[in-house]
Design an enzyme around this catalytic site. Structure first.
Site, PDB file in Angstrom:
ATOM      1  N   SER A  94       0.837  -1.208   0.000  1.00 49.89           N
ATOM      2  CA  SER A  94       0.000   0.000   0.000  1.00 49.89           C
ATOM      3  C   SER A  94       0.868   1.252   0.000  1.00 49.89           C
ATOM      4  O   SER A  94       2.058   1.217   0.348  1.00 49.89           O
ATOM      5  CB  SER A  94      -0.912  -0.007   1.231  1.00 49.89           C
ATOM      6  OG  SER A  94      -1.599  -1.236   1.316  1.00 49.89           O
TER       7      SER A  94
HETATM    8  C1  LIG Z   1      -3.383  -4.155   0.012  1.00 52.04           C
HETATM    9  S1  LIG Z   1      -2.782  -5.778   0.179  1.00 52.04           S
HETATM   10  C2  LIG Z   1      -2.020  -5.745   1.763  1.00 52.04           C
HETATM   11  C3  LIG Z   1      -0.797  -4.899   1.891  1.00 52.04           C
HETATM   12  C4  LIG Z   1       0.147  -5.407   2.946  1.00 52.04           C
HETATM   13  N1  LIG Z   1      -0.329  -5.220   4.293  1.00 52.04           N
HETATM   14  C5  LIG Z   1       1.555  -4.915   2.786  1.00 52.04           C
HETATM   15  O1  LIG Z   1       2.131  -4.392   3.744  1.00 52.04           O
HETATM   16  O2  LIG Z   1       2.109  -5.087   1.716  1.00 52.04           O
HETATM   17  C6  LIG Z   1      -4.247  -6.698   0.551  1.00 52.04           C
HETATM   18  C7  LIG Z   1      -3.987  -8.175   0.770  1.00 52.04           C
HETATM   19  O3  LIG Z   1      -5.144  -8.740   1.369  1.00 52.04           O
HETATM   20  C8  LIG Z   1      -5.249 -10.069   0.916  1.00 52.04           C
HETATM   21  N2  LIG Z   1      -6.592 -10.608   1.176  1.00 52.04           N
HETATM   22  C9  LIG Z   1      -7.718 -10.536   0.409  1.00 52.04           C
HETATM   23  N3  LIG Z   1      -8.726 -11.184   1.010  1.00 52.04           N
HETATM   24  C10 LIG Z   1      -8.242 -11.672   2.168  1.00 52.04           C
HETATM   25  C11 LIG Z   1      -8.791 -12.452   3.223  1.00 52.04           C
HETATM   26  N4  LIG Z   1     -10.055 -12.856   3.194  1.00 52.04           N
HETATM   27  N5  LIG Z   1      -7.999 -12.775   4.261  1.00 52.04           N
HETATM   28  C12 LIG Z   1      -6.693 -12.386   4.304  1.00 52.04           C
HETATM   29  N6  LIG Z   1      -6.113 -11.658   3.337  1.00 52.04           N
HETATM   30  C13 LIG Z   1      -6.872 -11.304   2.288  1.00 52.04           C
HETATM   31  C14 LIG Z   1      -4.869  -9.966  -0.553  1.00 52.04           C
HETATM   32  O4  LIG Z   1      -4.519 -11.225  -1.073  1.00 52.04           O
HETATM   33  C15 LIG Z   1      -3.739  -8.961  -0.496  1.00 52.04           C
HETATM   34  O5  LIG Z   1      -2.499  -9.612  -0.404  1.00 52.04           O
END
Ligand SMILES: C[S@@+](CC[C@H](N)C(=O)[O-])C[C@H]1O[C@@H](n2cnc3c(N)ncnc32)[C@H](O)[C@@H]1O
Length: 385
Positions: A94
């Site tokens: 992000s």
């Molecule tokens: C914006 S990214 C996160 C950024 C991260 N915190 C970083 O520091 O790089 C959102 C993430 O949430 C994950 N995601 C989507 N649905 C999810 C779920 N139900 N449970 C856990 N993770 C999930 C996606 O696969 C993705 O990797």
């Protein structure tokens, strides 16, 4: 420090984030210490000038390194890993401003046990581990490949939080209760499991993306009774939790024959494009109409047809926005008059002085959530047909 080195770029990022007011004192040493570039893959897509531009580390090492420390969101996965036509970004690092502002919202203190939902690259989990000790940090990621990459990156950077592959909407009961839960993936409804897994007085910070549009970060404080309430803190556009991506019914389910079917005709002087161009207006409208969504289709010469639908598949409406016109044709069908509802919700927002995100809030109970304006007992009435 060598100009262009990761250390120099990171120091410049810290300075920028401090100067902009995004980075609070308590997080400075963590952002200064964690090597963000070590969490990024060989190929990244940076959100520059409104589009995602690809950059490969081996082909453009200097540019890649600059992007690693630029204040932009960086896409690291498309289409849940299928990457066929790159239609939907599904994992990212992000935007640093948003990362540190949300960590500031979290209000952590040494010793706090924290659960992160949406590990992604692992960068945020590394920041949490740096500040709170890795043994206090658990992070849950739904995608197996993304989980494995984050685990590897975290270990090689020297951080050892618990990294779990699973659906974060169930939280992670094994190490509950938590002092803090932070989600870096957006959702419409705060899962009851998060309330149950947070200590009384604990805080949940998460982006919320209502169906109609707009999106903002909410900061909820959990009460003794297992409910939670708190204000939105800032606007935010995050990827949706996989399980809460909305699968809309097909238009045929609403309108089996040809448009306009048996719909009623009327006219409005309100151009729907006013809402389309205003993220905050969409958000305010969405809080009043949580089960309504829209799609827009261009019909030439800059005109747009707005289609409105309800999730119960009972009603639809269309409005034609024609540039230069002063009134617009409306068609509405079903027990609800969806365009009238949208217009009323928008007018209510303007009549109350166009409140910003921070004046809105959410109260969440195991049975569901309600939105409010200024104080929890000033509930925004939802339309219930
Ligand atoms: C914006 S990214 C996160 C950024 C991260 N915190 C970083 O520091 O790089 C959102 C993430 O949430 C994950 N995601 C989507 N649905 C999810 C779920 N139900 N449970 C856990 N993770 C999930 C996606 O696969 C993705 O990797």
């Amino acid at each position: 420090m060598t100009p262009g080195s990761p250390e120099a770029l990171r120091a410049a990022l810290v300075t920028n984030l401090v100067n902009s007011g995004a980075l609070s004192e308590e997080w400075v040493s963590s952002v200064a210490a964690v090597p963000r570039h070590e969490f990024l893959p060989e190929t990244i897509w940076a959100d520059e000038n409104g589009g995602d531009t690809e950059c490969s580390r081996s082909e453009s090492p200097d540019r890649w390194m600059k992007l690693a420390y630029a204040d932009v969101p960086i896409v690291t996965q498309w289409d849940d890993g299928a990457e066929a036509d790159r239609s939907m970004p599904t994992s990212s690092a992000s935007m640093p401003t948003m990362v540190v502002e949300m960590l500031g919202d979290l209000g952590t203190a040494p010793g706090h046990r924290v659960l992160e939902i949406g590990t992604g690259t692992g960068y945020n989990a590394a920041l949490l581990s740096h500040r709170l000790d890795a043994e206090n940090v658990s992070t849950v990621e739904v995608d197996a490949k993304v989980t494995a990459q984050a685990r590897t990156a975290l270990r090689s950077a020297g951080y050892t939080p618990e990294v779990v592959c699973g659906d974060g909407s169930f939280g992670w009961g094994a190490r509950a209760p938590y002092d803090r839960i932070i989600s870096t993936v957006s959702l419409r409804d705060i899962p009851p499991a998060w309330l149950a897994q947070t200590k009384p007085g604990g805080v949940i910070v998460s982006p919320v993306s209502p169906l109609f549009g707009g999106g903002a970060v909410v900061r909820l404080t959990v009460g003794d009774d297992g409910t939670a309430s708190g204000p939105f803190t800032r606007s935010a556009a995050f990827m949706m939790l996989r399980q809460q991506r909305y699968q809309a019914a097909s238009v045929d389910d609403y309108l089996p024959g040809d448009w306009p079917g048996g719909s009623g005709q009327s006219w409005t002087e309100f151009d729907p494009e006013i809402i389309g161009g205003d993220w905050l207006a969409q958000f305010a409208t969405a809080l009043a109409l949580p089960d309504v969504y829209y799609r827009r289709h261009e019909f030439g010469d800059g005109g747009w047809t707005w289609w409105l639908f309800d999730t119960a598949v009972t009603s639809w409406a269309t409005v034609d926005s024609v540039p230069g016109e002063s009134r617009f044709e409306v068609r509405q069908s079903g027990p609800r008059r969806l365009w009238d509802e949208v217009e009323a919700a928008y007018n209510q927002w303007t009549a109350t002085g166009r409140p910003g995100y921070e004046r809105y809030g959410l109260t969440v109970t195991p049975a569901g959530q309600t939105a409010w304006l200024d104080k929890p007992d000033n509930v925004i009435p939802e339309h219930r047909p």
